[in-house]
Scaffold this motif. Structure first.
Motif, mmCIF file in Angstrom:
data_model
loop_
_atom_site.group_PDB
_atom_site.id
_atom_site.type_symbol
_atom_site.label_atom_id
_atom_site.label_comp_id
_atom_site.label_asym_id
_atom_site.label_seq_id
_atom_site.Cartn_x
_atom_site.Cartn_y
_atom_site.Cartn_z
ATOM 1 N N LYS A 79 0.839 -1.263 0.282
ATOM 2 C CA LYS A 79 -0.084 0.091 -0.116
ATOM 3 C C LYS A 79 0.393 1.221 0.319
ATOM 4 O O LYS A 79 0.565 2.205 0.871
ATOM 5 C CB LYS A 79 -1.165 0.254 1.273
ATOM 6 N N ASP A 80 2.254 1.218 -0.780
ATOM 7 C CA ASP A 80 3.133 2.212 -0.066
ATOM 8 C C ASP A 80 2.983 2.991 -1.993
ATOM 9 O O ASP A 80 3.096 2.844 -2.412
ATOM 10 C CB ASP A 80 4.001 2.156 -0.218
ATOM 11 N N LEU A 81 2.150 3.681 -1.857
ATOM 12 C CA LEU A 81 1.700 4.191 -2.705
ATOM 13 C C LEU A 81 2.995 5.228 -3.598
ATOM 14 O O LEU A 81 3.549 5.330 -4.427
ATOM 15 C CB LEU A 81 0.735 5.710 -2.820
ATOM 16 N N ARG A 110 -2.941 -1.751 -9.288
ATOM 17 C CA ARG A 110 -2.657 -1.122 -7.299
ATOM 18 C C ARG A 110 -2.710 -0.184 -7.472
ATOM 19 O O ARG A 110 -3.165 0.511 -6.335
ATOM 20 C CB ARG A 110 -1.284 -2.301 -7.017
ATOM 21 N N GLN A 111 -2.154 0.617 -7.625
ATOM 22 C CA GLN A 111 -2.458 2.061 -7.292
ATOM 23 C C GLN A 111 -3.854 2.571 -7.592
ATOM 24 O O GLN A 111 -4.010 3.752 -6.927
ATOM 25 C CB GLN A 111 -1.620 3.245 -8.469
ATOM 26 N N ARG A 127 -5.984 4.150 -5.177
ATOM 27 C CA ARG A 127 -7.265 5.670 -5.148
ATOM 28 C C ARG A 127 -8.713 5.560 -5.320
ATOM 29 O O ARG A 127 -8.769 5.937 -4.602
ATOM 30 C CB ARG A 127 -6.683 6.328 -6.004
ATOM 31 N N THR A 128 -8.883 4.291 -4.999
ATOM 32 C CA THR A 128 -10.336 4.244 -5.034
ATOM 33 C C THR A 128 -10.635 3.924 -3.530
ATOM 34 O O THR A 128 -11.821 4.710 -2.826
ATOM 35 C CB THR A 128 -10.761 2.612 -6.094
#
Length: 204
Positions: free
Chosen positions: A171-173, A196-197, A201-202
């Motif tokens: 979850k490391d954006l 995944r990104q 975001r969603t």
């Protein structure tokens, strides 16, 4: 190779090359092949590299010797690990010029090879994955050739860091964005991380 009731076609069982030099082309080494062209092979995965520096770890874990080719790699290297090279780094090997494209993502066939079903997961957890090279300039290679760094990628994202983002801190954006900002990252990784990104975001 037998997997339960199914016969699996795989190129993971490598044998040492006895005749040199050998041609390294855009899609890999002369005489090499992949059993599953959906998930293996292609320009981003022309050469699989694994470090012999990890062999003592696996040897102790398995309680048996580990030899070159144990991880289905094309090149077994010494004094070089995932922490030493970055995505996009350009190297010379023999007459060829190559580029680091992504960490290796082992599949279940590696576990089949060694009779260790959880091995693929263990490889990801340790970060001892190895990595792939794409070929920028074709040429001949031979045993004993060194992987010589020609150009360090300015982003400086190591294979180890790429593994962390993909497999551990999912979850490391910021880490995902940094990896996606490297155009030399393999297309398959770009696609996975982009999805995944979008999902993160969603969710956010």
């Amino acid at each position: 190779m037998q997997h339960g009731s199914k016969e699996i076609i795989t190129g993971i069982n490598k044998a040492a090359v006895r005749k040199f030099p050998i041609a390294l082309a855009r899609l890999g080494l002369e005489g090499d092949a992949q059993g599953d062209l959906v998930f293996h092979g292609g320009e981003d995965k022309a050469v699989c590299v694994y470090s012999a520096e990890h062999f003592p770890f696996w040897s102790e874990r398995w309680q048996r010797p580990v030899e070159a080719g144990a991880f289905g790699e094309n090149f077994t290297v010494s004094q070089l690990t995932e922490g030493d090279l970055c995505i996009g780094d350009i190297l010379r090997v023999g007459e060829a010029i190559v580029q680091v494209s992504q960490p290796r993502q082992p599949c279940y066939k590696l576990g089949m090879k060694h009779g260790l079903p959880q091995l693929a997961v263990e490889v990801q957890e340790t970060g001892y994955t190895g990595f792939y090279l794409r070929v920028l300039k074709e040429g001949s290679v031979q045993e004993g050739d060194k992987l010589l760094l020609q150009e360090r990628h300015p982003a400086g994202i190591t294979v180890t860091e790429a593994n962390r983002v993909m497999h551990k801190d999912k979850k490391d954006l910021a880490g995902i964005r940094s990896l996606l900002a490297v155009p030399e990252l393999a297309v398959s990784w770009q696609q996975q991380l982009s999805k995944r990104q979008g999902a993160l975001r969603t969710d956010g």
